[in-house]
Design an enzyme around this catalytic site. Structure first.
Site, PDB file in Angstrom:
ATOM      1  N   HIS A 262       0.833  -1.206   0.000  1.00  0.00           N
ATOM      2  CA  HIS A 262       0.000   0.000   0.000  1.00  0.00           C
ATOM      3  C   HIS A 262       0.877   1.269   0.000  1.00  0.00           C
ATOM      4  CE1 HIS A 262      -3.510   2.534   1.234  1.00  0.00           C
ATOM      5  NE2 HIS A 262      -2.540   3.245   1.801  1.00  0.00           N
ATOM      6  N   GLU A 263       1.786   1.334   0.960  1.00  0.00           N
ATOM      7  CA  GLU A 263       2.629   2.535   1.062  1.00  0.00           C
ATOM      8  C   GLU A 263       3.531   2.663  -0.170  1.00  0.00           C
ATOM      9  OE1 GLU A 263       1.650   4.596   3.109  1.00  0.00           O
ATOM     10  OE2 GLU A 263       0.572   3.310   4.527  1.00  0.00           O
ATOM     11  N   HIS A 266       1.806   4.574  -2.815  1.00  0.00           N
ATOM     12  CA  HIS A 266       1.986   6.026  -2.633  1.00  0.00           C
ATOM     13  C   HIS A 266       3.360   6.448  -3.150  1.00  0.00           C
ATOM     14  CE1 HIS A 266      -1.603   6.909  -0.335  1.00  0.00           C
ATOM     15  NE2 HIS A 266      -1.325   6.001   0.591  1.00  0.00           N
ATOM     16  N   GLU A 292      -4.467   8.032  -2.732  1.00  0.00           N
ATOM     17  CA  GLU A 292      -4.975   6.760  -2.204  1.00  0.00           C
ATOM     18  C   GLU A 292      -5.351   5.803  -3.321  1.00  0.00           C
ATOM     19  OE1 GLU A 292      -3.938   6.876   1.450  1.00  0.00           O
ATOM     20  OE2 GLU A 292      -5.143   5.217   0.721  1.00  0.00           O
TER      21      GLU A 292
HETATM   22 ZN    ZN Z   1      -2.651   5.292   2.008  1.00  0.00          ZN
END
Ligand code: ZN
Length: 496
Positions: A262-263, A266, A292
């Site tokens: 997830h990170e 980003h 996001e």
């Molecule tokens: Zn996030």
């Protein structure tokens, strides 16, 4: 043609961005490295630097340069027009906030973060409540300074996602609120519950190794980034020095794996912004909802797909042979795609996750509209949790105190997560149309076609388009809920 006024503005914007990046590294360090009794020292450092940053951002010379450029009728949509419009917005924001307000806010953020961490540890909401009350007062005051005194919550949303507001978000969320709970129940009923505690003794160094391989494959640039440990995973730093964090649990390796992917989503966005424009609006992310969408797309559409695991399961078994021996491929994939309502947002599956956001959106609106007091917040939290998720948290640590956001006064941020899920699904279906055979790439450990597509449609554009324009340009349609609902149905119901 050289333009000294424009060049001076760019130089100033880049200087402001350097101060912002130092603040970012201090915040990262605070959450990763800071000794427990050094919080006051860090608060002083942040306060001083925030004031230097503020002075640079609010320098009247920037206002003068902007006025000169604004008088030139720049072609709408040209790079100079994009820079001037966003720089104006940022300058007005900085110059209208008094310096003592900025200092007070920086000090409160630091104190409230530590108060929250302690309160969560002890599940003691009353110890955190006064800090939350002060953050809400500060958010209202800030909205007032900015001329949004009658719409403080919309101001908070606009801070994270320029151009979005409750009028745009509420109908989308109302649609999710109708469609998602029955869908989540159908999905849960169609799947056997996975065995609890099926993962045991996954050593942390080996988890790190596996994550490093996965992040390598998806395209994270380690020469300009690192991965560390913190209480709450986040992606900090910036394009030129990206700081990812995760947290490790020997008995739950999927937590570190998916929070890292997830990170990294980003980070891939940040690292894909045009390098020469870093520090200017042309090299900045559009807003948090688009941000996001990138993390969610890599985490869910890519990272939880059977094709992703066709490639990575053998790698996981290489690192954790004995631990995984009793777990079949089907059981592993079922655990990765487990759907079951739980009290914790960051542990939630991709179906029920959105219900956590709908709750927080309702609560924030009620707090800002004065319909809910901070004292009544835990009670209302638990009521909504029961209503939407069918769960009453065991205590406030697993309920109202679970998220870091409110400690720093980050109101209006939560909606970005659910919007990001919708945008991710919409981007995903469009990428599938334009890139035949994409999932088969993943099964071979290849992610470069998808990354190149995202670079082209999203990353390289910086702030040239706003959130809604970018979605239409990249997917051919305005934002809706149908792609997300289709994705969830196809993944969780088609082969049930
Ligand atoms: Zn996030």
């Amino acid at each position: 043609m050289p333009d000294p006024t424009y060049d001076q503005l760019i130089a100033r914007l880049k200087r402001i961005d350097v101060f912002r990046s130092i603040l970012g590294i201090l915040h990262w360090d605070e959450q990763v490295n800071l000794p427990p009794d050094s919080a006051d020292r860090r608060a002083q450092q942040l306060q001083e630097l925030a004031s230097v940053h503020h002075a640079a951002a609010a320098d009247p010379e920037i206002g003068r340069l902007l006025s000169v450029l604004e008088s030139r009728d720049l072609p709408p949509g040209s790079d100079a027009d994009v820079v001037v419009r966003h720089a104006r917005r940022d300058f007005d924001r900085a110059s209208r906030l008094p310096e003592d307000f900025v200092r007070e806010k920086a000090a409160l953020d630091s104190a409230a973060f530590h108060a929250w961490a302690r309160a969560r540890k002890n599940s003691d909401f009353p110890a955190f409540a006064p800090f939350l009350e002060r953050q809400i007062v500060m958010a209202r005051r800030e909205a007032e300074f900015m001329g949004w005194g009658d719409r403080p919550y919309d101001y908070s949303i606009d801070l994270h996602d320029p151009g979005l507001d409750t009028a745009f978000i509420a109908p989308l969320f109302a649609s999710l609120r109708r469609e998602l709970p029955p869908l989540a129940r159908r999905i849960a009923a169609s799947r056997p519950a996975t065995a609890p505690n099926m993962f045991r003794g996954f050593s942390i160094p080996a988890q790190r190794e596996f994550i490093r391989e996965a992040l390598d494959r998806v395209g994270f640039n380690w020469n300009r980034g690192r991965l560390d440990t913190s209480l709450h995973p986040f992606c900090g730093g910036d394009a030129l020095d990206t700081r990812l964090t995760t947290r490790f649990d020997e008995n739950n390796p999927l937590d570190a794996i998916f929070s890292s992917i997830h990170e990294a989503g980003h980070a891939l966005y940040e690292q894909g912004l045009p390098e020469t424009d870093i520090g200017t609006p042309l090299g900045e992310a559009v807003g948090m909802a688009i941000h996001e969408s990138q993390s969610r797309l890599w985490e869910n559409q890519v990272g939880r797909s059977p094709q992703f695991w066709a490639f990575f399961e053998p790698r996981l078994r290489f690192h954790f042979g004995p631990q995984l021996t009793p777990i079949s491929s089907a059981e592993l994939l079922a655990a990765i795609n487990d759907v079951r309502p739980g009290p914790i947002r960051v542990d939630a599956d991709e179906v029920t996750y959105n219900l956590h956001i709908l709750m927080r959106f309702d609560l924030e609106m009620a707090l800002f509209e004065g319909r809910l007091s901070v004292a009544d917040l835990p009670c209302e939290w638990n009521r909504l949790s029961e209503d939407l998720l069918g769960i009453t948290p065991a205590d406030d640590a697993h309920g109202v105190l679970q998220d870091v956001h409110w400690s720093s006064g980050s109101f209006g941020y939560f909606p970005s997560y659910a919007l990001g899920n919708m945008i991710a699904a919409q981007l995903w279906y469009h990428a599938l149309c334009e890139l035949p055979g994409l999932p088969e790439d993943f099964a071979r450990g290849q992610f470069s076609r998808l990354l190149a597509w995202l670079r082209d449609k999203v990353h390289r554009r910086g702030k040239r388009l706003d959130t809604q324009e970018l979605i239409v340009a990249a997917t051919g349609q305005p934002l809706g809920t149908s792609a997300l609902l289709r994705h969830l149905s196809e993944r969780y119901l088609t082969n049930a």
